[in-house]
Design an enzyme around this catalytic site. Sequence first.
Site, PDB file in Angstrom:
ATOM      1  N   LYS A  23       0.839  -1.209   0.000  1.00 20.13           N
ATOM      2  CA  LYS A  23       0.000   0.000   0.000  1.00 20.13           C
ATOM      3  C   LYS A  23       0.867   1.250   0.000  1.00 20.13           C
ATOM      4  CE  LYS A  23       0.903   1.318   4.425  1.00 20.13           C
ATOM      5  NZ  LYS A  23       1.697   2.484   4.774  1.00 20.13           N
TER       6      LYS A  23
ATOM      7  N   PRO B 294       9.257  -3.694  -0.343  1.00 17.87           N
ATOM      8  CA  PRO B 294      10.447  -3.318   0.435  1.00 17.87           C
ATOM      9  C   PRO B 294      10.260  -3.622   1.933  1.00 17.87           C
ATOM     10  CG  PRO B 294       9.840  -1.560  -1.082  1.00 17.87           C
ATOM     11  CD  PRO B 294       8.750  -2.588  -1.163  1.00 17.87           C
TER      12      PRO B 294
ATOM     13  N   ALA C 205      10.516  -3.192   5.822  1.00 18.10           N
ATOM     14  CA  ALA C 205      10.543  -2.006   6.704  1.00 18.10           C
ATOM     15  C   ALA C 205      10.576  -0.726   5.877  1.00 18.10           C
ATOM     16  CB  ALA C 205      11.730  -2.052   7.678  1.00 18.10           C
ATOM     17  N   GLY C 206       9.761  -0.701   4.809  1.00 13.95           N
ATOM     18  CA  GLY C 206       9.841   0.384   3.831  1.00 13.95           C
ATOM     19  C   GLY C 206       8.694   1.369   3.849  1.00 13.95           C
ATOM     20  N   GLY C 207       7.698   1.179   4.735  1.00 11.79           N
ATOM     21  CA  GLY C 207       6.551   2.089   4.750  1.00 11.79           C
ATOM     22  C   GLY C 207       5.481   1.706   3.745  1.00 11.79           C
ATOM     23  N   MET C 208       5.534   0.446   3.263  1.00 15.47           N
ATOM     24  CA  MET C 208       4.513  -0.030   2.317  1.00 15.47           C
ATOM     25  C   MET C 208       3.723  -1.197   2.893  1.00 15.47           C
ATOM     26  SD  MET C 208       6.350   0.428  -1.366  1.00 15.47           S
ATOM     27  CE  MET C 208       4.763   0.413  -2.220  1.00 15.47           C
TER      28      MET C 208
ATOM     29  N   GLY D  14       4.607  -4.103   4.160  1.00 14.88           N
ATOM     30  CA  GLY D  14       4.968  -5.435   3.688  1.00 14.88           C
ATOM     31  C   GLY D  14       4.739  -6.521   4.741  1.00 14.88           C
TER      32      GLY D  14
ATOM     33  N   SER E 128       2.641  -6.377   7.231  1.00  8.83           N
ATOM     34  CA  SER E 128       1.179  -6.470   7.392  1.00  8.83           C
ATOM     35  C   SER E 128       0.572  -7.259   6.243  1.00  8.83           C
ATOM     36  CB  SER E 128       0.558  -5.068   7.420  1.00  8.83           C
ATOM     37  OG  SER E 128       1.095  -4.318   8.488  1.00  8.83           O
TER      38      SER E 128
ATOM     39  N   ASP F 232      -2.458  -2.000   9.880  1.00  9.48           N
ATOM     40  CA  ASP F 232      -2.512  -1.999   8.412  1.00  9.48           C
ATOM     41  C   ASP F 232      -2.944  -3.353   7.836  1.00  9.48           C
ATOM     42  OD1 ASP F 232      -1.603   0.604   8.437  1.00  9.48           O
ATOM     43  OD2 ASP F 232       0.452   0.123   7.841  1.00  9.48           O
TER      44      ASP F 232
HETATM   45  O1  C5P Z   1      -0.448  -1.443  14.429  1.00 13.44           O
HETATM   46  P1  C5P Z   1       1.012  -1.662  14.170  1.00 13.44           P
HETATM   47  O2  C5P Z   1       1.571  -2.800  14.997  1.00 13.44           O
HETATM   48  O3  C5P Z   1       1.353  -1.800  12.719  1.00 13.44           O
HETATM   49  O4  C5P Z   1       1.746  -0.339  14.668  1.00 13.44           O
HETATM   50  C1  C5P Z   1       3.137  -0.292  14.826  1.00 13.44           C
HETATM   51  C2  C5P Z   1       3.494   0.933  15.645  1.00 13.44           C
HETATM   52  O5  C5P Z   1       3.266   2.125  14.865  1.00 13.44           O
HETATM   53  C3  C5P Z   1       2.690   1.141  16.903  1.00 13.44           C
HETATM   54  O6  C5P Z   1       3.263   0.434  17.979  1.00 13.44           O
HETATM   55  C4  C5P Z   1       2.789   2.647  17.111  1.00 13.44           C
HETATM   56  O7  C5P Z   1       4.037   3.006  17.666  1.00 13.44           O
HETATM   57  C5  C5P Z   1       2.763   3.164  15.682  1.00 13.44           C
HETATM   58  N1  C5P Z   1       1.390   3.509  15.253  1.00 13.44           N
HETATM   59  C6  C5P Z   1       0.786   4.642  15.763  1.00 13.44           C
HETATM   60  N2  C5P Z   1      -0.476   4.967  15.385  1.00 13.44           N
HETATM   61  C7  C5P Z   1      -1.135   4.204  14.480  1.00 13.44           C
HETATM   62  C8  C5P Z   1      -0.543   3.054  13.920  1.00 13.44           C
HETATM   63  C9  C5P Z   1       0.743   2.723  14.327  1.00 13.44           C
HETATM   64  O8  C5P Z   1       1.388   5.359  16.588  1.00 13.44           O
HETATM   65  N3  C5P Z   1      -2.355   4.554  14.112  1.00 13.44           N
END
Ligand code: C5P
Length: 310
Positions: A14, A99, A101-104, A106, A108, A141
């Site tokens: 995404k 990628p 740990a790329g912000g996409m 992956g 999830s 995500d």
């Molecule tokens: O939900 P997820 O495990 O992917 O989130 C990873 C981390 O990203 C959370 O522990 C939090 O630090 C941060 N996060 C957040 N607010 C969100 C989603 C994620 O602060 N809405």
Amino acid sequence: MSRHAVITVRVPAKVNVQLGVGGLRPDGFHDLANVFFAVALGDLVTARQGAGVKLTCEGPGSDQVPLDDSNLAARAAYALAAHHGIEANVALHIEKAIPVAGGMAGGSADGAAALVACDALWELGTPTEVLHELAAELGSDVPFALLGGVALGRDRGETLSPLPVPGTFQWIFAVADGGLSTPAVFRECDRLRAEAGTGHTSEQVTTPDADPALLAALAAGDPKALAAALTNDLQPAAVSLRPSLAETLRVGTAAGALAALVSGSGPTTAFLAQDAESAESVARALRESGTCRAAHVTYGPVPGAAVLAD
Ligand code: C5P
């Protein structure tokens, strides 16, 4: 025992076309106005019968992927088995293209794919709503990776409303060296807000709404209008932690991208192009610039995690 010896699931990455970040909540999450957009760049997850949960992974960055029970794909297998009161027995193999740990999203995506793959392998027929609930427990995500397409995510991103989008948009993603930790980027966002004197808690920061101009651009399938409306509240934090991203963004824009932004929490950068031809020349310029490890041309929206036909 399944009639199928092996189940293969394709799952999309995404990009957030709007990532509006509200204040830090007492539970450590941030309320979001998060418009998810699924792109064809995706992972393949295969599931076979096994003893216990075993995980293997191949592809770029796969040496960075944990193969123990902390991986969202393994956690998904355990969560689905526990829901049905059965033992989790599966060998999962991840072919990474998203990628790491790329912000996409992956990780999830692999969690969502594992839910769908195990459900098919174990012939459980789990209702969609239950898969969605299990996905939301795995991570903010994960539900979107099940759904795909384009959707507005509220709360921490897991409460989804699908947005119908006609046509196809052309994207380029520039992969950076190394990853960024999502919690670290949210923390940096809070730090920058506190430093600017705007406050950062949920009492001090109101959660943004979905931008009407962005929703109109998506509904019209209009890349220029979408380009003008793309926003990511995490971008200043990602660039603060990885200043070299500013140069990658500049190169893509100079090469003719309609818009450039950090994808989610980064460090992958995303570029929207007018058409497929322009996307190829933006990707070429990014590769030649030496400001990224790889540049991928792709498109979207595409469907969420789905079993491939035999
Ligand atoms: O939900 P997820 O495990 O992917 O989130 C990873 C981390 O990203 C959370 O522990 C939090 O630090 C941060 N996060 C957040 N607010 C969100 C989603 C994620 O602060 N809405």
